[in-house]
Design a protein around this motif. Structure first.
Motif, mmCIF file in Angstrom:
data_model
loop_
_atom_site.group_PDB
_atom_site.id
_atom_site.type_symbol
_atom_site.label_atom_id
_atom_site.label_comp_id
_atom_site.label_asym_id
_atom_site.label_seq_id
_atom_site.Cartn_x
_atom_site.Cartn_y
_atom_site.Cartn_z
ATOM 1 N N LEU A 58 -2.383 3.734 3.535
ATOM 2 C CA LEU A 58 -1.752 2.462 3.255
ATOM 3 C C LEU A 58 -1.594 2.354 1.747
ATOM 4 O O LEU A 58 -2.584 2.343 1.013
ATOM 5 C CB LEU A 58 -2.600 1.299 3.787
ATOM 6 C CG LEU A 58 -2.099 -0.107 3.455
ATOM 7 C CD1 LEU A 58 -0.711 -0.331 4.024
ATOM 8 C CD2 LEU A 58 -3.089 -1.138 3.977
ATOM 9 N N ASP A 59 -0.364 2.310 1.278
ATOM 10 C CA ASP A 59 -0.070 2.177 -0.149
ATOM 11 C C ASP A 59 0.223 0.704 -0.419
ATOM 12 O O ASP A 59 1.291 0.195 -0.103
ATOM 13 C CB ASP A 59 1.123 3.056 -0.523
ATOM 14 C CG ASP A 59 1.412 3.066 -2.018
ATOM 15 O OD1 ASP A 59 0.777 2.302 -2.762
ATOM 16 O OD2 ASP A 59 2.290 3.849 -2.441
ATOM 17 N N VAL A 60 -0.754 -0.006 -0.991
ATOM 18 C CA VAL A 60 -0.618 -1.427 -1.293
ATOM 19 C C VAL A 60 -0.085 -1.564 -2.712
ATOM 20 O O VAL A 60 -0.620 -0.967 -3.636
ATOM 21 C CB VAL A 60 -1.976 -2.156 -1.154
ATOM 22 C CG1 VAL A 60 -1.832 -3.624 -1.525
ATOM 23 C CG2 VAL A 60 -2.512 -1.994 0.264
ATOM 24 N N ASP A 64 4.214 7.227 -4.945
ATOM 25 C CA ASP A 64 3.006 7.800 -4.353
ATOM 26 C C ASP A 64 3.156 7.946 -2.840
ATOM 27 O O ASP A 64 2.751 8.949 -2.254
ATOM 28 C CB ASP A 64 1.780 6.947 -4.675
ATOM 29 C CG ASP A 64 1.463 6.917 -6.169
ATOM 30 O OD1 ASP A 64 1.831 7.864 -6.889
ATOM 31 O OD2 ASP A 64 0.841 5.929 -6.611
ATOM 32 N N ALA A 65 3.758 6.943 -2.214
ATOM 33 C CA ALA A 65 3.937 6.966 -0.762
ATOM 34 C C ALA A 65 4.816 8.146 -0.336
ATOM 35 O O ALA A 65 4.491 8.859 0.615
ATOM 36 C CB ALA A 65 4.554 5.652 -0.289
ATOM 37 N N PHE A 66 5.908 8.372 -1.032
ATOM 38 C CA PHE A 66 6.796 9.483 -0.684
ATOM 39 C C PHE A 66 6.111 10.834 -0.907
ATOM 40 O O PHE A 66 6.277 11.763 -0.126
ATOM 41 C CB PHE A 66 8.103 9.423 -1.484
ATOM 42 C CG PHE A 66 9.013 8.323 -1.019
ATOM 43 C CD1 PHE A 66 9.537 8.311 0.262
ATOM 44 C CD2 PHE A 66 9.352 7.284 -1.875
ATOM 45 C CE1 PHE A 66 10.378 7.300 0.691
ATOM 46 C CE2 PHE A 66 10.191 6.271 -1.467
ATOM 47 C CZ PHE A 66 10.703 6.277 -0.173
ATOM 48 N N VAL A 126 2.301 7.432 6.199
ATOM 49 C CA VAL A 126 2.165 6.434 5.140
ATOM 50 C C VAL A 126 2.864 5.131 5.504
ATOM 51 O O VAL A 126 4.009 5.130 5.954
ATOM 52 C CB VAL A 126 2.759 6.967 3.818
ATOM 53 C CG1 VAL A 126 2.577 5.946 2.695
ATOM 54 C CG2 VAL A 126 2.115 8.292 3.426
ATOM 55 N N ALA A 127 2.156 4.025 5.297
ATOM 56 C CA ALA A 127 2.730 2.690 5.364
ATOM 57 C C ALA A 127 2.677 2.118 3.955
ATOM 58 O O ALA A 127 1.680 2.284 3.245
ATOM 59 C CB ALA A 127 1.943 1.802 6.317
ATOM 60 N N ALA A 128 3.760 1.478 3.537
ATOM 61 C CA ALA A 128 3.838 0.943 2.178
ATOM 62 C C ALA A 128 3.991 -0.575 2.227
ATOM 63 O O ALA A 128 4.815 -1.091 2.979
ATOM 64 C CB ALA A 128 5.007 1.571 1.434
ATOM 65 N N LEU A 129 3.197 -1.264 1.421
ATOM 66 C CA LEU A 129 3.301 -2.718 1.272
ATOM 67 C C LEU A 129 3.706 -3.036 -0.161
ATOM 68 O O LEU A 129 3.099 -2.513 -1.106
ATOM 69 C CB LEU A 129 1.969 -3.395 1.571
ATOM 70 C CG LEU A 129 1.460 -3.308 3.004
ATOM 71 C CD1 LEU A 129 0.087 -3.966 3.106
ATOM 72 C CD2 LEU A 129 2.432 -3.961 3.963
#
Length: 70
Positions: A26-28, A35-37, A46-49
């Motif tokens: 989880l990329d908050v 970073d998520a990619f 990956v889930a991105a918020l």
């Protein structure tokens, strides 16, 4: 678009795949998703918020173009 076409990730994020098995991330505060990619390209799910709508629009646009979706 490949990950290499996206901004470079944080050096600490680059070190993660060397120490962790693939799994969920989880990329908050994901911003534009650098970073998520990177982690998605390394096999992580990956889930991105991101609270900023403008950043989310950029992230979604990039996500439509990459091989490893977040």
């Amino acid at each position: 678009m490949r990950f290499s076409d996206v901004q470079e990730p944080d050096e600490l994020v680059v070190a993660l795949p060397q120490h962790l098995a693939h799994g969920d991330v989880l990329d908050v505060g994901a911003g534009q998703g650098r970073d998520a990619f990177y982690l998605a390209a390394k096999g992580f799910s990956v889930a991105a918020l991101e609270p900023d709508a403008a950043q989310v629009a950029v992230l979604q646009s990039k996500n439509a173009q990459v091989d490893h979706k977040i």
